[in-house]
Write an enzyme that holds these catalytic residues in place. Structure first.
Site, PDB file in Angstrom:
ATOM      1  N   ASP A 206     -11.056   2.283 -36.051  1.00 33.16           N
ATOM      2  CA  ASP A 206     -11.743   2.098 -37.491  1.00 33.16           C
ATOM      3  C   ASP A 206     -12.595   0.824 -37.250  1.00 33.16           C
ATOM      4  O   ASP A 206     -12.633   0.169 -36.661  1.00 33.16           O
ATOM      5  CB  ASP A 206     -10.526   1.555 -38.353  1.00 33.16           C
ATOM      6  CG  ASP A 206     -10.690   1.232 -39.696  1.00 33.16           C
ATOM      7  OD1 ASP A 206     -10.958   2.161 -40.497  1.00 33.16           O
ATOM      8  OD2 ASP A 206     -10.845  -0.178 -40.088  1.00 33.16           O
ATOM      9  N   GLU A 248     -15.199   5.636 -35.407  1.00 35.65           N
ATOM     10  CA  GLU A 248     -15.605   5.344 -36.956  1.00 35.65           C
ATOM     11  C   GLU A 248     -16.806   4.556 -37.201  1.00 35.65           C
ATOM     12  O   GLU A 248     -16.845   3.347 -37.182  1.00 35.65           O
ATOM     13  CB  GLU A 248     -14.618   5.119 -37.864  1.00 35.65           C
ATOM     14  CG  GLU A 248     -14.960   5.396 -39.379  1.00 35.65           C
ATOM     15  CD  GLU A 248     -14.580   4.233 -40.341  1.00 35.65           C
ATOM     16  OE1 GLU A 248     -15.104   4.429 -41.707  1.00 35.65           O
ATOM     17  OE2 GLU A 248     -14.310   3.081 -39.888  1.00 35.65           O
TER      18      GLU A 248
HETATM   19  C1  NOJ Z   1     -12.520   2.293 -42.753  1.00 34.96           C
HETATM   20  C2  NOJ Z   1     -11.535   3.087 -43.571  1.00 34.96           C
HETATM   21  O1  NOJ Z   1     -11.556   4.475 -43.615  1.00 34.96           O
HETATM   22  C3  NOJ Z   1     -11.100   2.582 -45.072  1.00 34.96           C
HETATM   23  O2  NOJ Z   1     -10.252   3.232 -45.695  1.00 34.96           O
HETATM   24  C4  NOJ Z   1     -10.640   1.116 -44.666  1.00 34.96           C
HETATM   25  O3  NOJ Z   1     -10.647   0.284 -46.146  1.00 34.96           O
HETATM   26  C5  NOJ Z   1     -11.839   0.314 -43.991  1.00 34.96           C
HETATM   27  N1  NOJ Z   1     -12.325   0.960 -42.769  1.00 34.96           N
HETATM   28  C6  NOJ Z   1     -11.447  -0.746 -43.532  1.00 34.96           C
HETATM   29  O4  NOJ Z   1     -10.139  -0.813 -42.494  1.00 34.96           O
END
Ligand code: NOJ
Ligand code: CA
Length: 547
Positions: A206, A248
């Protein structure tokens, strides 16, 4: 150990189903989805034909960011079950040949995490305080943008206990870890090992671009961040071959591609910029947005793979488009200002398509045939609706609609007890949009989606093939080939709401016979003149170019 096969490049041929334990099925009737419930629906997931499940965070958390604010990296939130329940789920998934991808939220923790509690109570110069990023002023790192711009006005928040500001890229309840402290890296690797030892097949990293902060930069994609990824990857290659890191990084293609390194960082990474351009191409009835962004996308290492998606649990992000295109997207797809959040649109696929199934299928045609591993967001396979009157991104995270009964078959609880209300919009409510109804109809979106997935699975070219645009002489029609080994697939897609005719330049395939993949009918042999095809509104073809 992971039991779901041993092809180390499995992520290239995968089709991923993304869901949230909380949203899928409630096994104990308390109104909240859990591992027992999810397990009871694995047959459904398997029958869809997908090969992997990605679960949103299910760890102990105060749930200020739906679990992306983790308070204990090694546990399971009690409302979802126990660690044993998770392990049972993992076994059941593996038994069905489904791989499991979980979340490794590496950038930040919850402010309730013991590391943060220890940090704020420790002396300023201690290694414990140093687990997070502190400052006496809010002036540091002013080049970093604010991501949750509807909710936060600064990346710094005051902590009265520490008597200092701490750094956070997301909600202020999510302090960023400090990767300049070697203990942090060690702790994150230990967490990774915990889950890989249990047998998870992949980890989604993430918010990976934000690991380091450096003055005078925008604090994204820094070389130090890539160095950490190389270390994580080397660790995986050595100890857990065959597992996958999915990065991500919501970045422009040239920055996103860097997350593959030289094939020594993430195995897979999301291609964010292609997503909004699919929507733009459709509403403009013009292939250019898709063609242009793929042209701007550099080649990737042999062992790497893009991950692509139409929608996910977040807003449809418009961070990777120009100001002008963002306004266009908002004007086109989110006329009601309440549908907008941060720099995006909090809607699901079906409502974005005005519930036009030809458009939904066309978008899925791209999802399943453009380069990359497709990720299907739960509920989109039955055309679920959304509810943008709910706070934050909750409107796209409502309970899965299984049948027409109370709570859409998601839970036996009092409807008022559900973690979020079931969609009740007349066009999308449970009586109309649910799995059971669609399972009984061979012409439903669900049936079509299964079919399309099955067809894709018969050709490795979809996951691994080259991508070449085929000139069609008509900007409303996007045509391309995907070739792998001796197999070439031709995709021809009409972005327009009117019928279109194209003359395709198939000179590279003279003598071959296009066989339409859904019906297995042979079309006329390709000759040395342009190949003429007619397509109805929003129609598409997938051909196997045989011979
Ligand atoms: C990306 C995630 O997809 C999202 O849902 C989240 O709020 C942020 N990262 C922070 O972790
Ligand atoms: Ca429950």
């Amino acid at each position: 150990m992971s039991t779901a096969g041993n092809d180390s490049l499995w992520y290239k041929d995968a089709i991923i189903y993304q869901t949230h334990v909380r949203a899928f099925c409630d096994g104990n009737g308390d109104g909240i989805g859990d591992f027992r419930g999810l397990m009871s629906k694995l047959d459904y997931v398997q029958a869809l034909g997908v090969t992997a499940i990605w679960l949103l965070p299910f760890y102990p958390s105060p749930l200020k960011d739906d679990g992306y604010d983790i308070a204990d990296y090694s546990g399971v939130h009690p409302m979802y079950g126990t660690l044993q329940d998770f392990m049972d789920f993992l076994d059941e998934a593996h038994r069905r040949g489904l791989r499991v991808i979980t979340e490794l939220v590496v950038n930040h923790t919850s402010d309730q995490h013991p590391w943060f509690q220890r940090a704020r109570h420790s002396p300023p110069d201690s290694e414990w305080r140093d687990f997070y990023v502190w400052s006496d002023t809010v002036d540091r790192y002013s080049g970093a943008r604010i991501i949750f711009k509807d909710f936060e006005i600064s990346n710094w928040a005051w902590d009265p206990i520490a008597g200092a500001y701490y750094w956070h890229r997301f909600y202020s309840s999510q302090p960023d870890l400090n990767y300049d402290n070697p203990l942090v890296k060690q702790a994150v690797i230990a967490t990774m090992d915990d889950w890989l030892d249990l047998g998870v097949d992949g980890l989604r990293l993430d918010a990976v671009p934000y690991l380091y902060e450096r003055e005078g930069t925008n604090c994204e994609n820094l070389p130090e961040t890539h160095q950490v990824l190389k270390e994580l990857r080397a660790h995986i290659d050595q100890r857990y071959p065959g597992r996958m890191l999915l990065g991500e990084a919501n970045q422009w293609p040239q920055d996103a591609v860097a997350y593959f390194g030289e094939g020594d960082e993430c195995h897979a990474a999301f291609h964010f910029p292609v997503m909004p351009r699919l929507y733009m191409a459709l509403s403009k009835e013009d292939r250019s947005p898709i063609v242009d962004i793929l042209r701007q996308t550099p080649p990737i290492p042999e062992n790497s793979q893009w991950a692509i998606f139409l929608r996910n649990h977040d807003e449809l992000t418009l961070e990777m488009v120009t100001e002008e295109d963002r306004q266009y997207m908002w004007d086109t797809y989110a006329k009601d200002a309440r549908a907008r959040i941060n720099l995006g649109i909090r809607r699901r696929l079906a409502p974005l398509m005005n519930n036009d199934w030809r458009k939904i299928e066309l978008m899925n045609c791209f999802l399943l045939s453009l380069p990359g591993t497709p990720i299907i967001y739960y509920g989109d396979e039955i055309g679920m609706g959304d509810n943008y009157y709910l706070a934050d991104r909750n409107g796209v995270r409502t309970p899965m609609q299984w049948n027409a009964e109370r709570n859409a078959g998601f839970s036996s609880a009092n409807p008022q007890q559900l973690y979020l209300p079931v969609i009740s919009d007349p066009e999308y409510r449970r009586e109309t949009v649910n799995v059971e109804v669609q399972q009984g109809n061979p012409h439903s979106l669900l049936a079509w989606t299964r079919r399309a997935i099955m067809v894709r699975q018969q050709h490795k070219a979809f996951g691994r093939g080259t991508f070449t645009v085929v000139e069609s002489g008509n900007r409303h029609v996007l045509a391309y080939t995907r070739c792998h080994a001796d197999n070439c697939i031709l995709v021809v897609a009409n972005l327009s709401q009117a019928a279109q005719c194209v003359d395709l330049d198939l000179s590279a395939f003279t003598g071959s016979t296009p066989v339409e993949l859904f019906g297995r009918n042979a079309f006329p042999v390709v000759s040395d003149t342009p190949y003429r095809l007619a397509l109805g509104a929003h129609e598409f073809f997938w051909f196997d170019l045989v011979g």
